[in-house]
Enzyme design. Structure first.
Site: not given
Ligand code: SER
Length: 374
Positions: A63-64, A89, A91, A196, A226
């Site tokens: 998933g780079g 990846d 892509r 998820y 992040i």
């Molecule tokens: N950044 C992620 C998301 O919002 C949470 O790990 O899905």
């Protein structure tokens, strides 16, 4: 010895220590195959770290081309050499990424393709970034199940079969509305309500199970949201905290899909990537857990907007709440307790909110139309 008692002893030992000395005897079906291959007794110490073998690890990143892969590849290449880090990846990479180091096609759903890469490139560390994020996962649950769960199974088996050190990121999304939210400790109720989150709890549990059962060197960090300048996330709930900077620079305003007071744990990308390298290099004996929370700061949209305003007095934020992402955010931690990471392997963040905002704005607007906040 009666069969039942023998079984109880085996299981009891297994539950107490990693692999419990039964690694060679108990391997998952796919790994067993027909050969007599088995995991060496000192499996944990052959994972290619500089300290263990004096040779740098050979790293594969799945998933780079997501938010984190290229940045992590750059960091690891500085430490271990360009050719020792392979980005993959499904892509097509940009010219810049393609020419900055090894890049090859790999689909985490294709077990044989992944295994071939690991064998041909003599991989020793695997960083598994291939996954669908929270909001996009809700729009395509079957794809999220395939990539996040079946893909993880492929990676786990290949890592075990080839004696790799395996990193899988988990997330604040691995918690849910019944978890303690302020702060959220490493060990507590985890009943997420997104595919998820469910897939990430599954990854944590499967990785730890492979560690205790087979001695797989599984390491996992629960990332907060992040924030990065030169790579964008896709389909997450915390993405607003990235988009706000782009829109502020481009248009001077931002329309936010979360309510002003929605508090979430967040981290600047440099801290996140450094944490990943540090936990991968940490001596096995320093790790009292195999899955750690890491944190840097915690804020809500109105606090972030206030900080942006210090640099851009004309900036405007408006709110148009997206009910799906709002519900997800309200089920997640507001603050993350990462004291175990700080204690065990010395985790320490560098970026708080003011440094984050200054860094993002000056990165996105190097000509600096943005006023210095003092
Ligand atoms: N950044 C992620 C998301 O919002 C949470 O790990 O899905």
């Amino acid at each position: 010895m009666p069969v039942l008692r023998m079984l109880q002893r085996v299981v009891g030992q297994m539950l107490q220590s990693p692999a419990g000395g039964y690694r060679a005897a108990v391997l998952p079906g796919r790994v067993l195959g027909t050969s007599s291959w088995h995991i060496p007794a000192d499996a944990n110490f052959h994972s290619g770290s500089l300290s263990g073998t004096d040779r740098p690890p050979r790293v594969l990143i799945t998933g780079g081309l997501g938010q984190l892969g290229v940045g992590l590849a750059n960091l690891l290449r500085e430490h271990f050499g360009t050719d020792n880090v392979i980005l993959t990846d499904i892509r097509k990479p940009s010219d810049q990424v393609f020419h900055s180091g090894p890049f090859i096609y790999s689909d985490v759903l294709d077990y044989k393709n992944l295994r071939e890469i690991v064998v041909n490139h003599r991989i020793t560390w695997l960083i598994h970034y291939g996954a669908l994020l929270s909001a996009i996962g809700e729009t395509n649950v079957s794809l999220a199940k395939a990539v996040n769960i079946t893909g993880l199974h492929n990676v786990l088996d290949i890592a075990l079969e080839h004696n790799l050190r395996l990193f899988v990121p988990s997330t604040i999304g691995a918690f849910g509305p019944t978890s303690p939210r302020d702060p959220t400790p490493d060990l507590c109720v985890q009943r997420p309500r997104t595919i998820y989150g469910v897939s990430k709890v599954h990854a944590e549990l499967m990785g730890e199970y492979y560690y205790y059962r087979y001695g797989l060197d599984f390491r996992c960090l629960r990332y907060p949201g992040i924030i990065s300048a030169d790579s964008e996330p896709g389909g997450g709930t915390t993405d607003y905290a990235v988009q706000i900077f782009h829109d502020a620079i481009k248009n001077g305003k931002y329309e936010c899909y979360l309510k002003p007071s929605t508090r979430l744990p967040m981290m600047y990308i440099d801290d996140c990537l450094r944490a990943t390298l540090e936990v991968m290099e940490a001596p096995a004996e320093s790790l009292s857990l195999r899955t750690y929370n890491i944190n840097a700061m915690s804020f809500c949209p109105e606090e972030l907007a206030q900080e942006v305003l210090k640099h851009m007095p004309e900036f405007q934020i408006t709110y148009k709440v997206d009910s799906v992402r709002q519900a997800i955010a309200e089920s997640w931690p507001m603050n993350f307790d990462d004291s175990n990471a700080r204690k065990d392997w010395g985790w320490k963040h560098d970026f708080d909110l003011p440094e984050l905002v200054t860094t993002m704005l000056s990165f996105l607007d190097p000509e600096s139309r943005v006023a210095q906040a003092n």
